[in-house]
Design an enzyme around this catalytic site. Structure first.
Site, PDB file in Angstrom:
ATOM      1  CG  ASP A  69      -0.071   0.179   9.502  1.00 42.73           C
ATOM      2  OD1 ASP A  69      -0.558   1.018  10.291  1.00 42.73           O
ATOM      3  OD2 ASP A  69       0.343   0.486   8.366  1.00 42.73           O
ATOM      4  CE  LYS A 126      -2.933   0.551   3.579  1.00 40.75           C
ATOM      5  NZ  LYS A 126      -3.064   1.948   4.040  1.00 40.75           N
ATOM      6  CB  SER A 127       3.715   2.360   2.094  1.00 41.80           C
ATOM      7  OG  SER A 127       3.051   2.306   3.322  1.00 41.80           O
ATOM      8  CD  GLN A 185      -0.412   8.271   7.075  1.00 36.10           C
ATOM      9  OE1 GLN A 185      -1.001   9.083   7.774  1.00 36.10           O
ATOM     10  NE2 GLN A 185      -0.957   7.126   6.712  1.00 36.10           N
ATOM     11  NE  ARG A 207      -6.333   8.198  10.728  1.00 32.04           N
ATOM     12  CZ  ARG A 207      -5.632   7.387   9.939  1.00 32.04           C
ATOM     13  NH1 ARG A 207      -6.234   6.805   8.919  1.00 32.04           N
ATOM     14  NH2 ARG A 207      -4.376   7.147  10.168  1.00 32.04           N
ATOM     15  N   GLY A 259      -5.762   7.530   5.062  1.00 32.97           N
ATOM     16  CA  GLY A 259      -4.922   8.523   5.736  1.00 32.97           C
ATOM     17  C   GLY A 259      -3.700   8.867   4.902  1.00 32.97           C
ATOM     18  CB  SER A 308       8.609   6.557  10.032  1.00 30.40           C
ATOM     19  OG  SER A 308       8.928   7.677   9.247  1.00 30.40           O
ATOM     20  NE  ARG A 367      -5.632   0.099  12.862  1.00 24.82           N
ATOM     21  CZ  ARG A 367      -4.968   0.358  11.749  1.00 24.82           C
ATOM     22  NH1 ARG A 367      -3.657   0.518  11.771  1.00 24.82           N
ATOM     23  NH2 ARG A 367      -5.602   0.446  10.602  1.00 24.82           N
TER      24      ARG A 367
END
Ligand code: S3P
Length: 426
Positions: free
Chosen positions: A311, A21-22, A166, A119, A91, A190, A342
């Site tokens: 995640d 996804k990233s 992000q 968010r 996001g 990250s 979460r």
């Protein structure tokens, strides 16, 4: 849609999860603002990635899908959108596109679903304003919808309060449109897909410890073949190590070291996960992962490891239910501001299966060794909670029901089919 899962006698199989996804988000967004045309192969199939394409098309980017699933992105100058840009549940789309829109000489409005609208956005709005961007949003810029009125940006030196890829990526993207240098100091490393891809696309990114800098520049279009997503692979790894008779192979998985915290955590728990056929594809390391039944022991997870498995915490919490002793997960308060809270969702749903779980301000405390029992689970409109509880069904006694199971398709539309393919024997 509700799914019912029963623990199979044996878990065997071979799975290739969808494209990361990233990396997919970045391949589409970066090529849309680059000079030239590029082909993206194995772009992830989840709804979040469709949101990125929708937003880019709303800005005039031409994206052509081919019969083999690959597509071509024609990069260039973005145009003022004629409607509100809708990022759905994503996001990453919202944060990364905020960095792009802040640098465009036109007006735009971006919003998303109920989760996106709750968010935190101040983490991008504040530094973008420091760069001179005309950004605003609900609650003084803390919440979407967000508005952008193109301004001329200038570079800043900025100490990031959270270790967020992000936020880092949004500011590096804005830095491409800013005069001078943009320098970011991260509290911890990250994921670095943005830095890797910028370099491959001809823009220099200087890294010095936890500091990352970029200068204004244009990216050059680049073909990308996306590896399978390690965050999706994590579900099958945990299923494999927790089930008493399992051998599960997950193929073609991206194993960038900024993403492999799940492998480190499972190794600390004594899990039998092997990394095979390591190779490099398109600048990113890729491997096949094989998980086998293991006797797990408790561990402590926190600090710099958290951004490398952020995640995967819910499914790791499930693994901890099968580990001898008490596993403590700390420094994970970011989990409270993901698609759902979460930490709360993991505690409540694992408790339903009979686990021993406590919630900490910034983590979870899980005492393993008590057999899990099937239960009926909620998903909190969160794909990672839905998939974690699906895996719980593969390793708990009796019958497990996951409500709103279709939520998995935000990142992994074939999750339930792949889950069904692994079981042998009732
Ligand atoms: C992502 C970064 C992570 C992660 C998200 C994808 C990215 O968020 O949770 O699923 O692609 O940059 P943060 O960096 O905000 O923690």
């Amino acid at each position: 849609m509700q799914m019912t899962v029963r623990r199979p006698r044996r878990l065997r199989g071979d799975v290739t999860p969808p494209g990361d996804k990233s990396i997919s988000h970045r391949a589409a967004i970066f090529n849309a603002i680059a000079d030239g045309e590029a082909r993206v192969e194995n772009y992830g199939t989840g709804a979040d990635l469709a949101s990125t394409l929708r937003v880019l098309r709303g800005l005039g980017t031409q994206i052509e899908r081919h019969d083999d699933g690959a597509f071509t992105v024609r990069g260039g100058i973005l145009a003022e959108p004629s409607d509100i840009l809708n990022t759905g549940n994503s996001g990453t789309t919202t944060r990364l596109m905020a960095g792009v829109l802040a640098g465009q000489p036109f007006m735009s409005v971006m919003t998303g679903d109920r989760s996106i609208r709750s968010r935190p956005m101040a983490r991008i709005v504040d530094p973008l304003r420091l760069m001179g961007a005309g950004v605003d949003g609900r609650d003084g810029g803390r919440l979407a919808p967000l508005t952008f009125r193109g301004g001329s940006l200038h570079g800043i030196e900025y100490r990031m309060p959270v270790a967020s890829a992000q936020v880092k990526s949004a500011l590096l993207l804005a830095g491409l449109f800013a005069e001078g240098e943009t320098t970011l100091e991260q509290p911890a490393v990250s994921r670095d897909h943005t830095e890797l891809m910028f370099r491959s696309m001809g823009v220099e990114v200087v890294e010095d410890g936890l500091t990352v800098s970029v200068r204004s520049g244009r990216l050059i279009a680049m073909d990308v073949t996306v590896p399978a997503d390690i965050s999706s692979a994590a579900y099958w790894l945990v299923a494999g190590v927790c089930h008493p008779d399992a051998e599960v192979r997950v193929r073609n998985v991206g194993v960038n070291p900024t993403r492999t915290g799940i492998l480190d955590a499972l190794a600390m728990m004594g899990a039998d996960v092997s990394v095979e056929n390591e190779r490099t594809e398109g600048g990113e390391p890729v491997a096949d992962l094989v998980a086998r039944s293991s006797s797990l022991r408790a561990t402590e997870i926190g600090g710099d490891l958290i951004p490398r498995l952020v995640d995967e915490v819910p499914v790791l919490a499930l693994a901890a239910c099968f580990a001898e002793g008490t596993t403590v997960i700390r420094d994970a308060s970011e989990l409270r501001v993901k698609e759902s809270d979460r930490l709360m969702a993991s505690r409540v749903e694992l408790l339903r299966s009979g686990a021993q779980v406590e919630e900490l301000d910034d983590g979870l405390c899980i005492t393993g060794g008590r057999a899990l029992q099937g239960a009926t689970h909620r998903t909190y409109a969160d794909h990672r909670i839905a998939m974690t509880m699906g895996v719980a069904g593969l390793v708990a006694a009796g019958e497990t029901t996951v409500q709103s199971a279709q939520t998995a398709s935000v990142s992994y539309p074939t999750f339930w089919d792949d889950l069904g393919s692994l079981g042998e024997g009732a």
